[in-house]
Motif scaffolding. Structure first.
Motif, PDB file in Angstrom:
ATOM      1  N   GLY A  26      -4.315  -2.655   1.347  1.00  0.00           N
ATOM      2  CA  GLY A  26      -3.870  -2.100   0.076  1.00  0.00           C
ATOM      3  C   GLY A  26      -4.782  -2.479  -1.075  1.00  0.00           C
ATOM      4  O   GLY A  26      -5.671  -3.338  -0.937  1.00  0.00           O
ATOM      5  N   GLY A  53       0.834  -1.187   0.000  1.00  0.00           N
ATOM      6  CA  GLY A  53       0.000   0.000   0.000  1.00  0.00           C
ATOM      7  C   GLY A  53       0.876   1.247   0.000  1.00  0.00           C
ATOM      8  O   GLY A  53       1.935   1.283   0.641  1.00  0.00           O
ATOM      9  N   SER A 111      -3.831   3.023   2.387  1.00  0.00           N
ATOM     10  CA  SER A 111      -3.797   2.826   0.940  1.00  0.00           C
ATOM     11  C   SER A 111      -4.156   4.102   0.190  1.00  0.00           C
ATOM     12  O   SER A 111      -5.186   4.729   0.464  1.00  0.00           O
ATOM     13  CB  SER A 111      -4.786   1.717   0.554  1.00  0.00           C
TER      14      SER A 111
END
Length: 337
Positions: free
Chosen positions: A200, A73, A159
């Motif tokens: 992520g 991420g 993220s």
């Protein structure tokens, strides 16, 4: 065998083992190794970019440079570099993650001015991936807030994909003449329809495609094309009426390249991303290139969509981060309500 020859044998064996470990034949062990810490949905892109750069650099300089990759991420990657991961280059999906590295003293404050287009050699936007036939009839941001629609979005605090999705939904209300209360209401309803907050974007894609959780995945345009290429006709893509321009900024990690004497190679790597060869590879991976030539050649990959920027609606990444994603900010208030 003499002591001197024994030392040579041990050293050559060590180098051969190291070369094998990094996937290189012993005779081709790199003179120099770079590490690019990138956000997770660019894995396939850099699998093609890195060997192309290595070949170009070898041809023009005679030096063998290997490029290793780290993926995760965007915000998680930034924290890893800030905490000591010795990346030579960082490729993030938002400027805010590189600014964190400026605050930690590992990237220079003028990083965005060192390369064209705010040091963003490519960009994307947020679109919807739905089950085949679009059974929930998802057409625009408002549909993600409807009861019974399960939406897969990664966590906005870890993220860049999640942040862009949050801001795209919020900004869609503002750009259509709505107010902040209406934007807050929409985003709140969307995130209360999220059954899993992955760390992520790639994790969110796995949740949607392989674990088969959710009715719609909000993700980058290029990720949608990767999914459809892998899974075939199981999914449809839906473009909302308006979305956000998601730039992918890149920076040389000054603290690392100066320590390891890698500035020339790291700068060459970033410049390669802007070259016509690099831009064509970027476009082939359904990321929107800056080169008009590459964009026109791969125009079929990019549907026309109205885009707004972070600056347009939020006054830039720093302001957006402080208001929406810092502890106690709008996201915490919305999600914990």
């Amino acid at each position: 065998m003499t002591t001197k020859n024994t030392r040579r044998f041990v050293l050559s064996s060590f180098l051969a083992a190291s070369a094998t470990l990094f996937g290189l034949p012993a005779a081709q062990a790199a003179d120099t190794v770079l590490l690019n810490a990138a956000y997770d949905v660019t894995r396939e892109l850099f699998k093609d970019i890195n060997p192309a750069f290595t070949a170009q650099w070898k041809k023009t300089t005679g030096e063998t440079v290997d490029v290793n990759q780290s993926h995760g991420g965007s915000s998680k990657q930034a924290r890893s570099v800030a905490d000591g991961m010795e990346a030579s280059i960082v490729t993030m999906n938002q400027a805010n993650d590189i600014d964190i590295l400026v605050e930690r003293g590992v990237v220079s404050a003028d990083w965005a001015k060192k390369f064209p287009n705010n040091a963003s050699p490519f960009y994307s936007t947020m679109v919807f991936l739905v089950r085949k036939g679009n059974p929930k009839q998802v057409k625009d941001w408002g549909d993600l807030a409807k009861p019974g629609v399960k939406v897969i979005i990664p966590h906005p605090k870890t993220s860049g994909n999640g942040r862009y999705t949050y801001l795209a939904a919020w900004g869609s209300v503002i750009k259509k003449g709505g107010n902040e209360a209406q934007a807050r209401d929409l985003v709140g309803k969307i995130f209360h329809n999220v059954p899993v907050l992955d760390a992520g974007g790639r994790g969110a894609t796995t949740t949607f495609t392989q674990r088969e959780i959710g009715d719609v995945l909000v993700t980058f345009e290029n990720e949608v094309n990767l999914v459809r290429a892998e899974f075939g006709d199981k999914f449809d893509v839906v473009y909302p009426s308006i979305s956000i321009l998601a730039e992918s900024p890149v920076a040389v990690v000054d603290k690392v390249v100066d320590k390891r004497n890698l500035r020339k190679q790291a700068t060459g790597y970033v410049n390669f991303l802007y070259s016509e060869e690099g831009q064509e590879i970027i476009a082939r991976h359904s990321l929107r290139p800056r080169s008009e030539k590459a964009f026109k050649k791969y125009n079929a990959n990019f549907r026309q969509v109205t885009l707004f920027t972070i600056d347009d609606v939020f006054g830039g990444w720093k302001a957006a981060q402080k208001k929406h994603f810092d502890d106690g900010g709008e996201f915490d208030k919305i999600y914990n309500k």
